[in-house]
Design a protein around this motif. Structure first.
Motif, PDB file in Angstrom:
ATOM      1  N   SER A  64      -3.725 -22.745 -47.902  1.00 38.50           N
ATOM      2  CA  SER A  64      -2.615 -23.463 -48.813  1.00 38.50           C
ATOM      3  C   SER A  64      -2.525 -22.504 -50.051  1.00 38.50           C
ATOM      4  O   SER A  64      -1.560 -22.857 -50.594  1.00 38.50           O
ATOM      5  N   ARG A  65      -3.545 -21.760 -50.347  1.00 36.75           N
ATOM      6  CA  ARG A  65      -3.422 -20.972 -51.622  1.00 36.75           C
ATOM      7  C   ARG A  65      -2.649 -19.795 -51.795  1.00 36.75           C
ATOM      8  O   ARG A  65      -2.518 -19.135 -50.575  1.00 36.75           O
ATOM      9  N   PRO A  66      -1.912 -19.588 -52.626  1.00 37.45           N
ATOM     10  CA  PRO A  66      -1.074 -18.007 -52.750  1.00 37.45           C
ATOM     11  C   PRO A  66      -2.149 -16.897 -52.133  1.00 37.45           C
ATOM     12  O   PRO A  66      -3.366 -16.720 -52.523  1.00 37.45           O
ATOM     13  N   SER A  67      -1.658 -16.091 -51.450  1.00 40.20           N
ATOM     14  CA  SER A  67      -2.249 -14.789 -50.802  1.00 40.20           C
ATOM     15  C   SER A  67      -2.979 -14.230 -51.814  1.00 40.20           C
ATOM     16  O   SER A  67      -2.660 -13.839 -53.120  1.00 40.20           O
ATOM     17  N   GLY A  68      -4.324 -13.675 -51.725  1.00 44.06           N
ATOM     18  CA  GLY A  68      -5.244 -13.106 -52.700  1.00 44.06           C
ATOM     19  C   GLY A  68      -5.709 -13.809 -53.836  1.00 44.06           C
ATOM     20  O   GLY A  68      -6.931 -13.434 -54.340  1.00 44.06           O
ATOM     21  N   ASP A  69      -5.296 -14.849 -54.014  1.00 42.17           N
ATOM     22  CA  ASP A  69      -5.654 -15.584 -55.336  1.00 42.17           C
ATOM     23  C   ASP A  69      -7.204 -15.889 -54.987  1.00 42.17           C
ATOM     24  O   ASP A  69      -8.068 -15.819 -56.134  1.00 42.17           O
ATOM     25  N   GLU A  70      -7.550 -16.494 -54.069  1.00 44.01           N
ATOM     26  CA  GLU A  70      -8.803 -16.912 -53.596  1.00 44.01           C
ATOM     27  C   GLU A  70      -9.759 -15.913 -53.556  1.00 44.01           C
ATOM     28  O   GLU A  70     -10.808 -15.934 -53.929  1.00 44.01           O
TER      29      GLU A  70
ATOM     30  N   TRP B  79     -13.032  -3.155 -62.526  1.00 38.89           N
ATOM     31  CA  TRP B  79     -12.605  -1.693 -61.977  1.00 38.89           C
ATOM     32  C   TRP B  79     -12.861  -1.852 -60.184  1.00 38.89           C
ATOM     33  O   TRP B  79     -12.000  -1.528 -59.601  1.00 38.89           O
ATOM     34  N   GLN B  80     -13.729  -2.663 -59.938  1.00 34.35           N
ATOM     35  CA  GLN B  80     -14.137  -2.894 -58.528  1.00 34.35           C
ATOM     36  C   GLN B  80     -12.937  -3.871 -58.112  1.00 34.35           C
ATOM     37  O   GLN B  80     -12.523  -3.636 -57.064  1.00 34.35           O
ATOM     38  N   ILE B  81     -12.499  -4.857 -58.689  1.00 38.51           N
ATOM     39  CA  ILE B  81     -11.496  -5.736 -58.245  1.00 38.51           C
ATOM     40  C   ILE B  81     -10.340  -4.956 -58.003  1.00 38.51           C
ATOM     41  O   ILE B  81      -9.386  -4.951 -56.845  1.00 38.51           O
ATOM     42  N   ASP B  82      -9.911  -4.064 -59.034  1.00 27.46           N
ATOM     43  CA  ASP B  82      -8.822  -2.997 -58.802  1.00 27.46           C
ATOM     44  C   ASP B  82      -8.757  -2.283 -57.505  1.00 27.46           C
ATOM     45  O   ASP B  82      -7.782  -2.040 -56.895  1.00 27.46           O
ATOM     46  N   LEU B  83     -10.034  -1.634 -57.150  1.00 27.99           N
ATOM     47  CA  LEU B  83     -10.119  -1.026 -56.219  1.00 27.99           C
ATOM     48  C   LEU B  83     -10.007  -1.710 -54.847  1.00 27.99           C
ATOM     49  O   LEU B  83      -9.441  -1.087 -53.689  1.00 27.99           O
ATOM     50  N   THR B  84     -10.675  -2.897 -54.579  1.00 28.18           N
ATOM     51  CA  THR B  84     -11.056  -3.536 -53.426  1.00 28.18           C
ATOM     52  C   THR B  84     -10.125  -4.751 -53.096  1.00 28.18           C
ATOM     53  O   THR B  84     -10.211  -5.184 -51.809  1.00 28.18           O
ATOM     54  N   LEU B  85      -9.501  -5.351 -54.149  1.00 23.29           N
ATOM     55  CA  LEU B  85      -8.703  -6.544 -53.676  1.00 23.29           C
ATOM     56  C   LEU B  85      -7.780  -6.503 -52.419  1.00 23.29           C
ATOM     57  O   LEU B  85      -7.881  -7.116 -51.815  1.00 23.29           O
ATOM     58  N   ASP B  86      -6.881  -5.539 -52.943  1.00 22.68           N
ATOM     59  CA  ASP B  86      -5.774  -5.437 -51.716  1.00 22.68           C
ATOM     60  C   ASP B  86      -6.345  -5.017 -50.503  1.00 22.68           C
ATOM     61  O   ASP B  86      -6.074  -5.661 -49.193  1.00 22.68           O
ATOM     62  N   PRO B  87      -7.147  -4.024 -50.375  1.00 28.01           N
ATOM     63  CA  PRO B  87      -7.662  -3.453 -49.115  1.00 28.01           C
ATOM     64  C   PRO B  87      -8.544  -4.825 -48.176  1.00 28.01           C
ATOM     65  O   PRO B  87      -8.366  -5.037 -47.192  1.00 28.01           O
ATOM     66  N   VAL B  88      -9.366  -5.676 -49.080  1.00 28.98           N
ATOM     67  CA  VAL B  88      -9.820  -6.610 -48.670  1.00 28.98           C
ATOM     68  C   VAL B  88      -8.973  -7.752 -48.215  1.00 28.98           C
ATOM     69  O   VAL B  88      -9.172  -8.489 -47.111  1.00 28.98           O
ATOM     70  N   CYS B  89      -8.070  -8.138 -49.113  1.00 25.35           N
ATOM     71  CA  CYS B  89      -6.869  -8.951 -48.561  1.00 25.35           C
ATOM     72  C   CYS B  89      -6.119  -8.617 -47.265  1.00 25.35           C
ATOM     73  O   CYS B  89      -6.188  -9.317 -46.412  1.00 25.35           O
ATOM     74  N   ASP B  90      -5.820  -7.315 -47.230  1.00 32.03           N
ATOM     75  CA  ASP B  90      -5.393  -6.901 -45.870  1.00 32.03           C
ATOM     76  C   ASP B  90      -6.261  -6.928 -44.793  1.00 32.03           C
ATOM     77  O   ASP B  90      -5.673  -7.236 -43.710  1.00 32.03           O
ATOM     78  N   ALA B  91      -7.532  -6.797 -44.999  1.00 33.57           N
ATOM     79  CA  ALA B  91      -8.380  -6.821 -43.936  1.00 33.57           C
ATOM     80  C   ALA B  91      -8.676  -8.307 -43.348  1.00 33.57           C
ATOM     81  O   ALA B  91      -8.717  -8.517 -42.213  1.00 33.57           O
ATOM     82  N   LEU B  92      -8.499  -9.127 -44.249  1.00 35.68           N
ATOM     83  CA  LEU B  92      -8.637 -10.527 -43.753  1.00 35.68           C
ATOM     84  C   LEU B  92      -7.425 -11.300 -43.699  1.00 35.68           C
ATOM     85  O   LEU B  92      -7.535 -12.314 -43.168  1.00 35.68           O
ATOM     86  N   GLY B  93      -6.355 -10.320 -43.480  1.00 37.66           N
ATOM     87  CA  GLY B  93      -4.991 -10.953 -43.356  1.00 37.66           C
ATOM     88  C   GLY B  93      -4.477 -12.029 -44.132  1.00 37.66           C
ATOM     89  O   GLY B  93      -3.786 -12.776 -43.905  1.00 37.66           O
ATOM     90  N   VAL B  94      -4.815 -11.774 -45.358  1.00 36.64           N
ATOM     91  CA  VAL B  94      -4.015 -12.882 -46.306  1.00 36.64           C
ATOM     92  C   VAL B  94      -3.040 -12.028 -47.518  1.00 36.64           C
ATOM     93  O   VAL B  94      -3.208 -10.789 -47.450  1.00 36.64           O
TER      94      VAL B  94
END
Length: 414
Positions: free
Chosen positions: A380-386, A399-414
């Motif tokens: 129910s939460r916006p994609s990627g926020d959690e 810097w770690q979040i900038d690098l990995t947030l989108d790839p991890v979200c894509d991998a988890l399908g969120v």
């Protein structure tokens, strides 16, 4: 062949490193008097270069991890070797070390430096920097070899630094431990800047300064090698009682617990609990000249366990702390969905790490990866926020979040 780099420190060939055998200014004498410390205070206050520091302990010999020698170097002043057993309070030095501190593996040494009254105002860690530029070996000698082409002999790293007087060869080793930190700072800083990773390093150093010393884990006796093979609760009770007794004696006589009685002997006694003194003394470790002095205490520990009811004995499995995350090796057995998510997260992080030439654990710490995967995300939460919130909660840097947030979200399908 060494070549002069213009600053006094020679530069070697990284393919054929030249061994640095002696400190440039000779091996300094140990400072173990208040008068000597006052001289060091005045000298350090005159310097303007960064402060290289290191600490020598007596782990494996003494109880705990107290510092026994602190090494300090300023390139425009020289090196100082300070006996912190004779001079346990170095706070008088603080005004002279209000500059960038240069350390290698600072998380090891910062607690000791704070223990003797020194506090950093700024930090550069050569091990962290080495990881961020993509080096694959991180020990000080390995970094000096890869960056400077110079070799350091690490022959007294595991010595008993509580010995007095300290042998001259040990002092030479101690002085060399801070000899190259300033040049490594200059070279690694330049490389970080060229790679666009200087801000990454600053975030890592700030994080290192904020890390609190680890607290003792509950039930440490359960982590002894071989403890997992003890099946009976009575045996676990024996292991716990003997471990606690060993800790008490070792602390009292200031000896490393493993030198008093090795872990293997505790596990052996717990695997087949001795019923009397003769049975305990059949285990060689408990017959040693040191351990035998405390045979009454060992026997009292065994008697205390014998008096316990079954309900009073330790449970067979370590109690799970509320909110804790199990070891990953258990995930497939207890939660296949979480195990699958962890595999997805690990692959995403590994892909990012490969693209920037770093180890996956540098790009995102394993404990952060586990926290992302253990519990399912709230749909129910916006994609990627959690995902981002979990990263921040577990200490991931920007810097770690900038690098990995989108790839991890894509991998988890969120």
């Amino acid at each position: 062949m060494l070549v002069n780099n213009g600053g006094g420190l020679p530069q070697g060939d990284t393919d054929n490193p030249e061994l640095i055998a002696q400190p440039r200014g000779g091996t300094p004498a140990v400072i173990d008097t208040r008068e000597g410390l006052e001289k060091a205070v005045r000298a350090l206050a005159q310097g303007s270069t960064p402060i290289a520091l290191d600490v020598e302990r007596a782990q494996g010999f003494r109880y705990g991890s107290d510092p026994y020698l602190v090494q300090i170097r300023r390139e425009d002043v020289g090196s100082f070797l300070i006996d912190t057993h004779a001079l346990p309070d170095l706070s008088v030095l603080q005004p002279g070390v209000e500059d960038v501190w240069l350390l290698h593996d600072c998380l090891q040494d910062l607690p000791n430096l704070r223990q003797v009254g020194l506090r950093p105002s700024a930090l550069f860690d050569t091990e962290i920097a080495a990881r961020l530029v993509g080096l694959e070996r991180f020990g000080l000698a390995a970094v000096a070899e890869q960056v400077l082409g110079l070799g350091l002999v690490k022959d007294h790293q595991a010595s008993d630094w509580s010995v007095r007087p300290l042998p001259k060869e040990w002092l030479r080793y101690a002085a060399l431990d801070v000899e190259l930190l300033t040049e490594l700072y200059y070279r690694l800083s330049k490389r970080l800047d060229q790679m666009g990773r200087w801000e990454w390093a600053q975030q890592e150093f700030a994080h290192a300064l904020s890390v609190k010393p680890p607290t003792a884990k509950p039930d440490r006796w359960r982590s002894l090698p071989g403890a997992g093979k003890i099946r009976s609760r009575r045996g676990l009770g024996v292991l716990k009682a003997l471990w606690e007794t060993r800790e008490s004696i070792a602390r009292r006589i200031d000896m490393s617990p493993g030198r008093l009685v090795r872990n293997a002997a505790l596990v052996r006694a717990a695997s087949n609990p001795p019923r009397n003194k003769r049975a305990l003394m059949s285990i060689n470790e408990f017959r040693s000249p040191i351990a035998r002095q405390y045979e009454d205490e060992w026997m009292r520990a065994l008697a205390s366990v014998a008096a316990l009811t079954e309900d009073e004995l330790p449970p067979k499995r370590k109690p799970v702390q509320p909110g804790s995350i199990p070891e990953p090796r258990q995930w497939v057995r207890i939660d296949e969905a979480s195990a699958a998510r962890l595999g997805v997260v690990r692959r995403a992080v590994a892909s990012v790490a490969a693209s920037v030439g770093l180890a996956p654990e540098v790009v995102l710490a394993p404990q952060v990866q586990r926290y992302l995967a253990w519990a399912p995300l709230d749909p129910s939460r916006p994609s990627g926020d959690e995902v981002e919130e979990r990263m921040v909660t577990r200490g991931a840097r920007d810097w770690q979040i900038d690098l990995t947030l989108d790839p991890v979200c894509d991998a988890l399908g969120v």
